[in-house]
Every structure is written in C-alpha cells, then in structure tokens.
Design a protein around this motif. Structure first.
Motif, PDB file in Angstrom:
ATOM      1  N   LEU A   1       0.722  -1.327  -0.125  1.00 60.23           N
ATOM      2  CA  LEU A   1       0.493  -0.306   0.088  1.00 60.23           C
ATOM      3  C   LEU A   1       1.039   1.526   0.230  1.00 60.23           C
TER       4      LEU A   1
ATOM      5  N   LYS B   1      -4.261 -11.451  -4.960  1.00 56.70           N
ATOM      6  CA  LYS B   1      -4.830 -10.797  -3.459  1.00 56.70           C
ATOM      7  C   LYS B   1      -4.799  -8.952  -3.459  1.00 56.70           C
TER       8      LYS B   1
ATOM      9  N   LEU C   1     -23.784  -6.283   3.970  1.00 55.07           N
ATOM     10  CA  LEU C   1     -23.629  -8.107   4.192  1.00 55.07           C
ATOM     11  C   LEU C   1     -23.381  -8.919   2.762  1.00 55.07           C
TER      12      LEU C   1
ATOM     13  N   PHE D   1     -12.571 -15.806  -3.871  1.00 53.09           N
ATOM     14  CA  PHE D   1     -12.243 -17.134  -3.420  1.00 53.09           C
ATOM     15  C   PHE D   1     -12.713 -19.122  -4.835  1.00 53.09           C
TER      16      PHE D   1
ATOM     17  N   ILE E   1      -9.685 -17.993  -6.987  1.00 55.14           N
ATOM     18  CA  ILE E   1      -8.329 -17.993  -6.461  1.00 55.14           C
ATOM     19  C   ILE E   1      -7.959 -19.827  -6.170  1.00 55.14           C
TER      20      ILE E   1
ATOM     21  N   GLU F   1      -8.630 -23.242   4.102  1.00 52.46           N
ATOM     22  CA  GLU F   1      -8.685 -22.762   2.874  1.00 52.46           C
ATOM     23  C   GLU F   1      -9.473 -21.364   3.350  1.00 52.46           C
ATOM     24  N   PHE F   2     -10.727 -20.858   3.322  1.00 50.51           N
ATOM     25  CA  PHE F   2     -11.681 -19.562   3.123  1.00 50.51           C
ATOM     26  C   PHE F   2     -10.960 -18.873   3.090  1.00 50.51           C
TER      27      PHE F   2
ATOM     28  N   ARG G   1      -6.806 -17.943   3.995  1.00 49.99           N
ATOM     29  CA  ARG G   1      -6.070 -18.443   3.084  1.00 49.99           C
ATOM     30  C   ARG G   1      -5.904 -18.244   1.612  1.00 49.99           C
ATOM     31  N   ASN G   2      -7.606 -18.203   0.723  1.00 43.60           N
ATOM     32  CA  ASN G   2      -7.770 -17.780  -0.675  1.00 43.60           C
ATOM     33  C   ASN G   2      -8.341 -16.814  -0.536  1.00 43.60           C
ATOM     34  N   THR G   3      -9.232 -15.515  -0.010  1.00 44.58           N
ATOM     35  CA  THR G   3      -9.451 -14.804   0.110  1.00 44.58           C
ATOM     36  C   THR G   3      -8.601 -13.597   0.537  1.00 44.58           C
ATOM     37  N   PRO G   4      -8.176 -12.943  -0.007  1.00 44.71           N
ATOM     38  CA  PRO G   4      -8.008 -11.111  -0.462  1.00 44.71           C
ATOM     39  C   PRO G   4      -7.712 -10.581   1.243  1.00 44.71           C
TER      40      PRO G   4
ATOM     41  N   LEU H   1      -8.414  -7.477   2.487  1.00 42.91           N
ATOM     42  CA  LEU H   1      -8.743  -6.694   2.258  1.00 42.91           C
ATOM     43  C   LEU H   1     -10.317  -6.804   1.998  1.00 42.91           C
ATOM     44  N   ILE H   2     -10.594  -7.948   1.535  1.00 39.13           N
ATOM     45  CA  ILE H   2     -12.473  -7.693   1.545  1.00 39.13           C
ATOM     46  C   ILE H   2     -12.668  -8.591   2.769  1.00 39.13           C
TER      47      ILE H   2
ATOM     48  N   ILE I   1     -13.219  -5.531   5.591  1.00 40.18           N
ATOM     49  CA  ILE I   1     -14.094  -4.749   5.005  1.00 40.18           C
ATOM     50  C   ILE I   1     -15.449  -5.519   5.215  1.00 40.18           C
ATOM     51  N   TRP I   2     -15.373  -6.279   5.051  1.00 39.44           N
ATOM     52  CA  TRP I   2     -16.775  -7.625   5.533  1.00 39.44           C
ATOM     53  C   TRP I   2     -16.761  -7.467   7.396  1.00 39.44           C
TER      54      TRP I   2
ATOM     55  N   PHE J   1     -17.970  -3.359   7.632  1.00 42.46           N
ATOM     56  CA  PHE J   1     -19.496  -2.983   7.552  1.00 42.46           C
ATOM     57  C   PHE J   1     -20.229  -4.259   7.039  1.00 42.46           C
ATOM     58  N   ALA J   2     -19.691  -5.452   7.053  1.00 39.41           N
ATOM     59  CA  ALA J   2     -20.659  -6.293   7.253  1.00 39.41           C
ATOM     60  C   ALA J   2     -21.396  -6.970   8.242  1.00 39.41           C
TER      61      ALA J   2
ATOM     62  N   PHE K   1      -3.014 -19.027   7.703  1.00 39.75           N
ATOM     63  CA  PHE K   1      -1.427 -19.184   7.470  1.00 39.75           C
ATOM     64  C   PHE K   1      -0.116 -20.109   8.067  1.00 39.75           C
TER      65      PHE K   1
ATOM     66  N   LEU L   1      -3.259  -1.526   6.043  1.00 43.74           N
ATOM     67  CA  LEU L   1      -4.886  -1.910   5.322  1.00 43.74           C
ATOM     68  C   LEU L   1      -6.144  -1.746   6.479  1.00 43.74           C
TER      69      LEU L   1
END
Lengths: 262, 225, 221
Positions: free
Chosen positions: B69, B160, B188, B199, B202, C62-63, C65-68, C70-71, C74-75, C78-79, C105, C165
């Motif tokens: 960043l 990512k 949400l 997901f 990736i 798995e989840f 490790r394989n999602t960014p 930042l999301i 943010i989730w 906000f969510a 990890f 971040l």
C-alpha cells in the motif's frame, strides 16, 4: 525357567499384503533369541508387533504370562492405548536408526523416560542413567549431544536408554545395519556383555557371527513364517532346509576363512 | 432475524463481473511485466560484477520489505510530481505491482537455480559441457520445474494484493463492491458474494499448485529434455 | 519550476506520525498474539479424529488463505455489524481480518513443522513407554518449534505489512497519518518516502534475522 514372552499365532496385514502369517514364539528368561531372514520376511514387523508399535491383525502376545489386551467374545483382540503404553515400559527397544532425541544430551536421553514416565526425581534418574551409560562405556560422553557422537556411540546410548527402564525383555531391530563397519564391533560387544549378564533378548540382525557366538536359539523367518528353528550351531553350520541353506550361504560367500576357529 | 436479500446483488451482478475483469487485467499485465523484470533482477543479483549484484539485491529487498500500500501511494501520489507525469490509477497500479511482484519473482528464480544440487553442475562439467550448454540442458530444465508451484503461488498473492487498487479509485472488483454496498445499503450480501467470487477464482489455482507440487515431488528429477 | 522539497512539515508533525506508529504496533502485537495462537488451535484441529472438528478447521484454513485480506477487513467492518448487536470499530475489524488470515497460514506452518519430524522420533518416544501426549510434548514439539521459527517470523513480517490495510477503514496507523500530512501540506513525495523508509528500516533487520534462522534451522515457507 520363567517364560518372559510368548507370541501366539501372530498375523499382520498391511492392507492386502500379509506380512506375518502365523508366528509362534516363546522366549525364556535370560535367553537370547536371534531372528534371521531375508528382507521382507517380516522380521522387523514381528519385533514391532511385540511391543505394539504395530498392532497385530490377529494373535496374542503374553508378557510374563499376562495376556496383553482384551479378548472379546468373538475371539478378536482389543487394545487400549494406555495399556500398550504400560507394556512398552516393560519392554526395551533399540532401533536401526537409533532414534535418539537430538535436542537432549546423552544423559538426558537416558533419563528422559525415568523422569517423564516413571516420575522419578531428577537426581535419582540421573544416578541410574549414569550407571547405565557407564555400563555401555560412555560415562564420559554423558553431556554430549547426539550430533557429536559416532554411530556406534549413539547406538550404545540408545541401548542405555532402553535398559534404564529395567525392562523384562530387550528388542533389537537390526541395530548395527546402519553403522559403518568398524563401529559394528563395539555395539555387538556391548550386546554380548548384556547377553552374558542374563538379559532376555530378542534380536533381529544380519550379523551371523554374532548369532553363532551369542544366541541361545536361532529362528529363521521366511515369507512371514518360522521356517526353521534351532541352536545356532544347527541352523548356521548345518541347516536342514533348503532356504535356510541358501540364506546362510549367501551371507557367508565373501567371508574370510581363518584357521582354527570353531 | 436479519432478512437476507440477495436480489440487490444479482441486479448489478454484471458490474461485479466487470470489476473482476479489471482485477484480472491489472493482475495479468503486472505479471506479464513482472516476470521478465524479475528474471532480469535475478540475473543481476547472481552477477559477479562489482556493483550490480548488491544493487539488484537492495532493490529486491526494498520492494519485498515495504508494504504494497505504501508503494502504491508513492507511485500514485508522489511519483507524478517527481517526474511531472499524469498518472491514472491503472498505470500507477500496474507500475507498482509489476515492480513489487518482480522482486518476489526474482527470489523465486534465484531460489530455483540455486536449488539444483551442485552435483548436477559437477556431473555436467565432467561430461565436458560449456556453461551455456549445462545451463540450458541440465540446470534450467530442473530449475523451471521447481519454480512453477512457487510462481503460481506468487501469482495468487498478486491477485489478492491487487484489491488495493480500489483505494486509488481504480474500478476493480472491490471498488464496485464498495460502490454497490453504498448504493443498495446491503453491504452484508454484497461483500459476502464478493468474498465468494474471490474465493472461487483463487481456490482452483491454489488446488492446482498443490497438485503440481505433489506431481513434481513424485516424478523426481527431470531428464535432459 | 523547481520542486520545493518540504521535509520540515513532517518533522513538525512528528507527533501525528508517532500516533500512526503506535497504531501500527498495536495492530501488530494484538494480531500476532491472536493470529498465532488461533492458528495453533486450528492446526491441532486439523489433526482431530472427529471430522466435525477436522472439516470446519480445513474450511477455515482454505477460505482465509484464498481470499484477499482487504475484503475480509471490509466485511468485518461493514457487513458483520449488521449481524451482531454490537459496534465494530476500525481497529477490531482490522485485527479480526488480519488475525484470521494469519491463523489460517500459521495453521499450515504448525502442521508442516510437526510432520517434518522424522517418524523414528515417535518410535523412540513410544518405545520407552511414553504416551502420545508425552512424546508430543517432550520429543516432537521441542524439535518442531525450531523448524517453525523461520516461517512464523515471516508471518510476523507479513502482519506488520498488512497493518497498513487498516488505514483503508480509517484507522490511525502509519500510512493513514502520512496521507493526512501529505494532504495538509501537499508533500506526498516526502511523506510517503519517509514512511516507506520507516517501514524498511524497521522490517529489514527482522528479515535478516529470518534469513539467519532459515539457514540454521531449515526452509521457510
């Protein structure tokens, strides 16, 4: 003579492969029994089933007359891990790859089970451990780490470690096979001293000379069964059966003849 | 109980897909530039010339150690002033991530070449091969095999990391997700779906990496191809 | 037109930067503690004999490790507040996102470390009558820890980098403060260069330590 170990009709399968096809064996107190056989004959598996590092597929093991495990009404055996742990405290095993703990010194290796398993005090354990190291001739290496020891020294520490628990029987699994030839002698000498001192020993080895001079009884394993059994003299100098003869001849084809050795 | 309402997501799903496409564009272009640049840096690093090795080494270390960043902000806010160029988010993003990924790729290259055992070099030399011959016929084929899983892993990392571009207002997947979340007041559902989209893209590549790793471990060394 | 370098305003506002540095360290410490310990639990969970524990642990790893990351942040920011009856501030959301990512990890690092110990060590421990737990505790784990140090240190470095971040959800960490200064004084070059150097100066020694550990104890991830 008290019977220390009795193995009844042990079978061991690995998946589809049947490695042990019904072994019956008994070892009396003070006896040294040597198991010979080609690779794949099941020798190591037999030893590992004895102290339950492998669980037999069927058959029974008795230690000092006590059945290990529980038999259920259908005749099959059930084993509790806690019971097996106790059994292993009463049997000692020495491995081909030594399996010393690299992060502990020699004396710490020998003391480890006394402190952690038998809950002895560190000072008591240390004393016992020093005696054991002394008996294998390594008292001066007590504070060395395994990495600084030769193969022969490491194996003798491993023997001391197993002996420290005062086991009923000692199991030796090809303990010299991974050693440089000139280091084999010191380990065999230690084992001979132990045998002559009355230790009950079950030994898997390729060292036919050791079997000849030290064993009380020799068992030849072939394809998962006891093929021939008898005194060292009978099996090694005058084998009755064909495969035994092939085996012995194969091992001795490059031996150097000497004069006057009986 | 919260009432889930995914309708809002699916009405504008095409926007999310457009964002995904842009994400892939940035990743793809950064990879295309980053890999050759990484190879160049690796070669420089291994060079025996006086200054080049350490200099390449410094560049690699700098871009591996500083946060992406920070690099992105520098390229987007600071660089335009320094060299008097108008920088779009896309250009800033690609510039940042090409260089950043090249630093990591350089290490993959170097590791791959170095990991081929010295005995292979000796064996080839003993046969009388020249440096170029043994590189081409013995070392590189083996090195490349080992590098493929690491390459794919780095590429996944890059994918990512590109989520950062949403911060400088490049319209990638996360950017549109933010946009839609604000418009529909359904953060949400939007963000959950977005996470799932990432997901789904990736994870298969990750699985592929694992399969390849196992495959290469089993097949042993490559023969002289 | 000659560019007017302006480092002075950064020096004048060092307290703003200091707040940012403090924020970065807060995230770093909290995330490392939570992430590395949670990772240990998950790592153990993946070994469990009950698939009701094994499966969720695997899915978790798995989840995340394989999602960014930042999301994820943010989730959480906000969510998640929609689903739970309490407030989630920027710090919490950032820590949750980065910590869960780190846990995923490090779970694999713990697993790899334990599996890398030679099987014969288990034999050696069991043969002298040690139970599974005793063997784990006295023989396996002490050796595994050394192997795990390089990749775990690497994870720590990644956490430090990921802390930036948090600025995106407006938490006052280093880069956030630098941006603030650059917008007030119109000196992005100086502000961001200083920050880049700050990160480099802090992380570079640790990276070198990682290399040292790698050389002594074996591969990093």
């Amino acid at each position: 003579m008290t019977e220390i170990l009795r193995i009844e009709n042990i079978h061991k399968n690995f998946g589809d492969l049947e490695v042990l096809k019904g072994i019956d064996l008994s070892v009396a107190e003070g006896e040294t029994v040597v198991i010979l056989g080609a690779s794949g004959s099941g020798k190591s598996t037999l030893l590992r089933c004895t102290n339950f590092l492998e669980i037999p597929s069927s058959g029974k093991v008795f230690l000092r007359g006590d059945l290990i495990g529980e038999e259920d009404p259908t005749g099959s055996m059930g084993y509790q891990e806690s019971d097996l742990t106790h059994v292993r405290q009463r049997m000692g095993m020495v491995f081909q790859q030594f399996n010393l703990f690299p992060h502990m010194t020699a004396i710490d290796n020998v003391m480890e089970a006394l402190v952690t398993v038998l809950k002895q005090s560190r000072s008591d354990a240390r004393r016992t451990a020093m005696d054991q190291l002394d008996s294998v001739g390594l008292a001066d290496k007590a504070d060395e780490y395994p990495a600084r020891l030769s193969g022969g020294q490491m194996q003798r520490v491993a023997i001391a470690r197993a002996l420290a628990m005062s086991p009923d029987i000692m199991l030796f699994d090809e303990v010299t096979s991974a050693l440089d030839p000139e280091l084999v002698g010191e380990v065999l000498k230690t084992m001979r001293t132990l045998a002559e001192g009355g230790l009950t020993m079950l030994v898997v080895t390729h060292e036919l000379g050791f079997a000849y001079h030290v064993a009380d009884r020799v068992v030849f394993l072939h394809e998962g069964r006891i093929y021939e059994e008898g005194s060292p003299k009978n099996i090694l100098t005058d084998p009755k059966k064909e495969r035994t003869r092939d085996f012995v001849r194969g091992h001795l084809q490059f031996s150097i003849p000497s004069h006057g050795e009986s | 109980m919260y009432k889930w309402d995914f309708a809002a997501v699916f009405i504008d799903f095409d926007l999310l897909l457009l964002g995904l496409l842009n994400t892939l564009k940035v990743t793809g272009l950064s990879l295309t530039l980053g890999v050759p640049l990484g190879l160049f840096l690796a070669v420089c690093r291994l060079s025996r010339l006086r200054l080049i090795g350490p200099l390449a080494g410094f560049i690699i270390e700098f871009f591996r150690t500083t946060p992406p960043l920070v690099q992105l902000f520098w390229f987007f806010f600071a660089l335009p002033i320094l060299i008097d160029v108008r920088m779009t988010p896309f250009v800033a993003a690609v510039a940042t991530f090409s260089i950043q990924s090249s630093a990591f790729f350089a290490e993959v290259f170097r590791g791959g070449i170095v990991s081929v055992e010295a005995s292979q070099w000796e064996g080839a030399r003993a046969l009388g091969m020249s440096y170029i011959q043994l590189m081409r016929r013995v070392i590189l084929p083996q090195a490349v095999k080992r590098m493929i899983p690491a390459f794919l892993e780095r590429s996944i990392e890059l994918l990512k990391t590109t989520t950062l571009v949403s911060v400088i207002a490049y319209s990638d997947l996360l950017f549109y997700a933010n946009d839609l979340a604000q418009k529909t007041f359904r953060p949400l559902e939007i963000y959950t779906i977005t996470a799932l989209i990432y997901f789904c893209v990736i994870y298969p590549i990750s699985m592929l990496v694992r399969v390849l790793e196992r495959f290469f471990n089993r097949s042993g060394e490559s023969t002289v191809a | 037109m000659e560019y007017q370098w302006d480092f002075l305003s950064i020096v004048d506002n060092w307290n703003l930067l200091a707040i940012g540095l403090l924020g970065t360290f807060k995230i770093f410490i909290v995330t490392c503690v939570i992430g590395l310990s949670l990772g240990l639990l998950v790592g153990i969970g993946r070994y469990s004999r009950a698939w009701s524990i094994r499966l969720p642990a695997a899915v978790f790893v798995e989840f995340f490790r394989n999602t960014p990351v930042l999301i994820q942040i943010i989730w959480f920011y906000f969510a998640l507040p929609i689903l739970v009856p309490f407030e989630i501030n920027a710090f919490t959301a950032s820590v949750m996102g980065i910590a869960l990512n780190t846990a995923a990890f490090s779970a694999d690092i713990y697993r790899g470390g334990i599996q890398s110990i030679d099987r014969g060590q288990w034999d050696g421990g069991r043969a002298i009558g040690m139970s599974y737990l005793q063997t784990m505790r006295r023989v396996i784990i002490p050796q595994a820890i050394k192997r795990m140090l390089p990749p775990l240190t690497n994870r720590g470095i990644e956490v430090f980098k990921m802390s930036t971040l948090a600025s995106i959800v407006a938490y006052a960490e280093t880069i956030h403060q630098a941006k603030l200064i650059s917008e007030s004084y119109f000196n992005p070059i100086e502000s961001f260069s200083v920050v880049a150097l700050l990160f480099f100066v802090v992380l570079f020694p640790i990276v070198q330590v990682t290399y040292l550990l790698e050389r002594r104890f074996g591969k990093s991830d």
